[in-house]
Design a protein around this motif. Sequence first.
Motif, PDB file in Angstrom:
ATOM      1  N   ASP A  69       0.823  -1.204   0.000  1.00  0.00           N
ATOM      2  CA  ASP A  69       0.000   0.000   0.000  1.00  0.00           C
ATOM      3  C   ASP A  69       0.860   1.259   0.000  1.00  0.00           C
ATOM      4  O   ASP A  69       0.509   2.261  -0.625  1.00  0.00           O
ATOM      5  CB  ASP A  69      -0.926   0.005   1.220  1.00  0.00           C
ATOM      6  CG  ASP A  69      -2.078  -0.978   1.079  1.00  0.00           C
ATOM      7  OD1 ASP A  69      -2.205  -1.585   0.000  1.00  0.00           O
ATOM      8  OD2 ASP A  69      -2.837  -1.145   2.046  1.00  0.00           O
ATOM      9  N   ASP A  70       1.973   1.225   0.710  1.00  0.00           N
ATOM     10  CA  ASP A  70       2.853   2.394   0.754  1.00  0.00           C
ATOM     11  C   ASP A  70       3.417   2.717  -0.630  1.00  0.00           C
ATOM     12  O   ASP A  70       3.500   3.882  -1.025  1.00  0.00           O
ATOM     13  CB  ASP A  70       3.999   2.168   1.742  1.00  0.00           C
ATOM     14  CG  ASP A  70       3.555   2.279   3.189  1.00  0.00           C
ATOM     15  OD1 ASP A  70       2.459   2.813   3.428  1.00  0.00           O
ATOM     16  OD2 ASP A  70       4.299   1.826   4.081  1.00  0.00           O
ATOM     17  N   ARG A  71       3.816   1.693  -1.370  1.00  0.00           N
ATOM     18  CA  ARG A  71       4.333   1.920  -2.715  1.00  0.00           C
ATOM     19  C   ARG A  71       3.245   2.471  -3.628  1.00  0.00           C
ATOM     20  O   ARG A  71       3.490   3.358  -4.457  1.00  0.00           O
ATOM     21  CB  ARG A  71       4.893   0.620  -3.289  1.00  0.00           C
ATOM     22  CG  ARG A  71       6.169   0.133  -2.611  1.00  0.00           C
ATOM     23  CD  ARG A  71       6.575  -1.233  -3.125  1.00  0.00           C
ATOM     24  NE  ARG A  71       7.698  -1.772  -2.372  1.00  0.00           N
ATOM     25  CZ  ARG A  71       8.102  -3.036  -2.450  1.00  0.00           C
ATOM     26  NH1 ARG A  71       7.459  -3.888  -3.237  1.00  0.00           N
ATOM     27  NH2 ARG A  71       9.126  -3.459  -1.728  1.00  0.00           N
ATOM     28  N   ILE A  72       2.048   1.931  -3.478  1.00  0.00           N
ATOM     29  CA  ILE A  72       0.916   2.423  -4.263  1.00  0.00           C
ATOM     30  C   ILE A  72       0.656   3.885  -3.945  1.00  0.00           C
ATOM     31  O   ILE A  72       0.481   4.722  -4.839  1.00  0.00           O
ATOM     32  CB  ILE A  72      -0.337   1.567  -3.993  1.00  0.00           C
ATOM     33  CG1 ILE A  72      -0.161   0.157  -4.571  1.00  0.00           C
ATOM     34  CG2 ILE A  72      -1.581   2.224  -4.583  1.00  0.00           C
ATOM     35  CD1 ILE A  72      -1.248  -0.817  -4.151  1.00  0.00           C
ATOM     36  N   THR A  73       0.652   4.213  -2.665  1.00  0.00           N
ATOM     37  CA  THR A  73       0.408   5.584  -2.235  1.00  0.00           C
ATOM     38  C   THR A  73       1.440   6.546  -2.807  1.00  0.00           C
ATOM     39  O   THR A  73       1.102   7.620  -3.319  1.00  0.00           O
ATOM     40  CB  THR A  73       0.451   5.670  -0.696  1.00  0.00           C
ATOM     41  OG1 THR A  73      -0.585   4.859  -0.165  1.00  0.00           O
ATOM     42  CG2 THR A  73       0.250   7.102  -0.226  1.00  0.00           C
ATOM     43  N   ASN A  74       2.699   6.170  -2.702  1.00  0.00           N
ATOM     44  CA  ASN A  74       3.771   7.034  -3.186  1.00  0.00           C
ATOM     45  C   ASN A  74       3.674   7.255  -4.690  1.00  0.00           C
ATOM     46  O   ASN A  74       3.950   8.360  -5.188  1.00  0.00           O
ATOM     47  CB  ASN A  74       5.131   6.446  -2.821  1.00  0.00           C
ATOM     48  CG  ASN A  74       5.413   6.506  -1.338  1.00  0.00           C
ATOM     49  OD1 ASN A  74       4.895   7.358  -0.629  1.00  0.00           O
ATOM     50  ND2 ASN A  74       6.233   5.583  -0.846  1.00  0.00           N
ATOM     51  N   VAL A  91      -4.481  -1.181  -9.399  1.00  0.00           N
ATOM     52  CA  VAL A  91      -3.825  -1.514  -8.136  1.00  0.00           C
ATOM     53  C   VAL A  91      -4.708  -2.482  -7.350  1.00  0.00           C
ATOM     54  O   VAL A  91      -5.938  -2.411  -7.388  1.00  0.00           O
ATOM     55  CB  VAL A  91      -3.552  -0.259  -7.276  1.00  0.00           C
ATOM     56  CG1 VAL A  91      -2.422   0.560  -7.879  1.00  0.00           C
ATOM     57  CG2 VAL A  91      -4.802   0.595  -7.125  1.00  0.00           C
ATOM     58  N   SER A  92      -4.052  -3.387  -6.644  1.00  0.00           N
ATOM     59  CA  SER A  92      -4.758  -4.350  -5.806  1.00  0.00           C
ATOM     60  C   SER A  92      -4.153  -4.337  -4.416  1.00  0.00           C
ATOM     61  O   SER A  92      -2.946  -4.142  -4.268  1.00  0.00           O
ATOM     62  CB  SER A  92      -4.645  -5.754  -6.410  1.00  0.00           C
ATOM     63  OG  SER A  92      -5.246  -6.720  -5.572  1.00  0.00           O
ATOM     64  N   SER A  93      -5.003  -4.520  -3.410  1.00  0.00           N
ATOM     65  CA  SER A  93      -4.530  -4.472  -2.029  1.00  0.00           C
ATOM     66  C   SER A  93      -5.229  -5.527  -1.191  1.00  0.00           C
ATOM     67  O   SER A  93      -6.393  -5.871  -1.428  1.00  0.00           O
ATOM     68  CB  SER A  93      -4.799  -3.091  -1.427  1.00  0.00           C
ATOM     69  OG  SER A  93      -4.536  -3.083  -0.036  1.00  0.00           O
ATOM     70  N   PHE A  94      -4.511  -6.026  -0.188  1.00  0.00           N
ATOM     71  CA  PHE A  94      -5.093  -6.964   0.767  1.00  0.00           C
ATOM     72  C   PHE A  94      -5.843  -6.240   1.872  1.00  0.00           C
ATOM     73  O   PHE A  94      -6.440  -6.871   2.733  1.00  0.00           O
ATOM     74  CB  PHE A  94      -3.987  -7.813   1.409  1.00  0.00           C
ATOM     75  CG  PHE A  94      -3.143  -8.563   0.432  1.00  0.00           C
ATOM     76  CD1 PHE A  94      -3.710  -9.237  -0.635  1.00  0.00           C
ATOM     77  CD2 PHE A  94      -1.766  -8.609   0.579  1.00  0.00           C
ATOM     78  CE1 PHE A  94      -2.917  -9.937  -1.540  1.00  0.00           C
ATOM     79  CE2 PHE A  94      -0.972  -9.307  -0.318  1.00  0.00           C
ATOM     80  CZ  PHE A  94      -1.546  -9.967  -1.380  1.00  0.00           C
ATOM     81  N   SER A  95      -5.786  -4.911   1.910  1.00  0.00           N
ATOM     82  CA  SER A  95      -6.293  -4.152   3.040  1.00  0.00           C
ATOM     83  C   SER A  95      -7.628  -3.482   2.751  1.00  0.00           C
ATOM     84  O   SER A  95      -7.674  -2.370   2.223  1.00  0.00           O
ATOM     85  CB  SER A  95      -5.261  -3.085   3.451  1.00  0.00           C
ATOM     86  OG  SER A  95      -5.799  -2.230   4.423  1.00  0.00           O
ATOM     87  N   THR A  96      -8.726  -4.135   3.097  1.00  0.00           N
ATOM     88  CA  THR A  96     -10.032  -3.491   2.968  1.00  0.00           C
ATOM     89  C   THR A  96     -10.176  -2.344   3.960  1.00  0.00           C
ATOM     90  O   THR A  96     -11.007  -1.457   3.760  1.00  0.00           O
ATOM     91  CB  THR A  96     -11.161  -4.506   3.222  1.00  0.00           C
ATOM     92  OG1 THR A  96     -11.029  -5.025   4.550  1.00  0.00           O
ATOM     93  CG2 THR A  96     -11.095  -5.653   2.238  1.00  0.00           C
ATOM     94  N   ASP A  97      -9.358  -2.342   5.027  1.00  0.00           N
ATOM     95  CA  ASP A  97      -9.469  -1.296   6.034  1.00  0.00           C
ATOM     96  C   ASP A  97      -9.144   0.085   5.490  1.00  0.00           C
ATOM     97  O   ASP A  97      -9.534   1.092   6.077  1.00  0.00           O
ATOM     98  CB  ASP A  97      -8.535  -1.599   7.215  1.00  0.00           C
ATOM     99  CG  ASP A  97      -8.936  -2.858   7.958  1.00  0.00           C
ATOM    100  OD1 ASP A  97     -10.123  -2.959   8.327  1.00  0.00           O
ATOM    101  OD2 ASP A  97      -8.090  -3.734   8.159  1.00  0.00           O
ATOM    102  N   SER A  98      -8.418   0.161   4.383  1.00  0.00           N
ATOM    103  CA  SER A  98      -8.030   1.447   3.827  1.00  0.00           C
ATOM    104  C   SER A  98      -9.004   1.973   2.786  1.00  0.00           C
ATOM    105  O   SER A  98      -8.806   3.065   2.247  1.00  0.00           O
ATOM    106  CB  SER A  98      -6.628   1.344   3.210  1.00  0.00           C
ATOM    107  OG  SER A  98      -5.651   1.103   4.193  1.00  0.00           O
TER     108      SER A  98
END
Length: 445
Positions: A86-91, A102-109
Amino acid sequence: MFLTPRRARRLSAAGLAASGLLLASACTAGSSGGADSGPKADARQTIEVWHGWSADHEVKAFDDAVAGFRKLHPNITVKLVKDQTDDRITNAIRGGNPPDVVSSFSTDSVGSWCNSGAWQDLTPYLTKSKVDLNMFPQAVRQYTEYKGRRCAMPLLADAYGLYYNKALMKGNQPPKTIGELTALAKKLTVRDPDGTIKVAGFMPSAQYYEHQVQHLATEFGAKWLTPDGRSNFAADPAFKAYLQWNKSLIDWYGYANVKKFLKSLGQEFETSNPFEQGRVAMAVDGEWRTKFLQDEAPKVDYGTAPAPVPDDQTARYGGGFVTGTVIGIPRGAKHPQAAWEFVKYLTTDTHALVTFANGLGNVPSTLPALASPELKMPPQFQTFLDVFKNPNSATTPPTPNGNDYVVKFQAFTQDQWEPGRVPDLDRALKDLDTRVDQAIKLNGG
């Protein structure tokens, strides 16, 4: 799912909260794009797709799922980039040079992504493509949007249920109520003369692997937020009921014995896992544990069932906690039309979802995929398919600051409540509400 890196990232609750805060404050560069911007989907182009899977079999499973898209859209070259955080995606979004998908394992975000515009609103794409969202269970629709803005689509899912060791159960049936669970946990526990726990019937502590607060409090029917998005710990009696049950069983074991037992355990995602070692008779865990047991402990004779519910809520039995991977189009994507075709295919095509689910040992995230004859899983996996589509299943709702409210409740439970450092529970929950609400307000909620 046989995904140690994935699980480690998801289980780092504090890290997810911090990532959510970062996303909410970043992502100011680049255009928002939209359903009518960029090259048309039938133009020859290359899209870049970032995902978090990294192990060889994970990467192969993703590539296998994408194979059908490549055949369907030969004009679109898909470049897959693995092991993205997520940090790389954000940057990348903040720097104005994001990938197309983009895909993420974090539904919390999801709340912070949707609220900040870091991930594009997919509603125009969905409307134009006439995608029927009813193909997704209600809980899934909940964790892919925030305040009516749907910036993510579900891509496979995790569902939680009760695992039980048949040999240690000694002929007892899996419990359906919290009362039955408690009684059976005591009956099946084996101790040394000094009280040391040799075999735990069930370990209630929030510090035990997947027995984190969001997974067990959900079984009590907990509603984390009010309809207007405020903290609900003091007002919802389910939280108090969960905490009182948690403490009563911990006190029966003895807190010192619980701490000693927890310190003696091996790693969750290695062969030293206590359920795989026969040191725990019953445990709440996700569907991926079936894959671990198949590969690491094939001699363990086990069963699965929905997690128990309170004795006065038996109508809710069959549901459980659900979450999953999400995928979307970031702000500033250079090929949004082609990106949407990719996202739509991967999240709605039954063959693609089942291929991916079979490769990873995850729950496919649409109702048609759940019923597909192509789905090849062990018999114990059926529990998680049923939990996932059960209308009583639930998840933690998104907020603009990620899962901060879960992090705070987890810290309160394991650091204050379980050790017996809370003289007034009602007041403590009100104080917790205040802190959570202040944090949400600071982040635009």
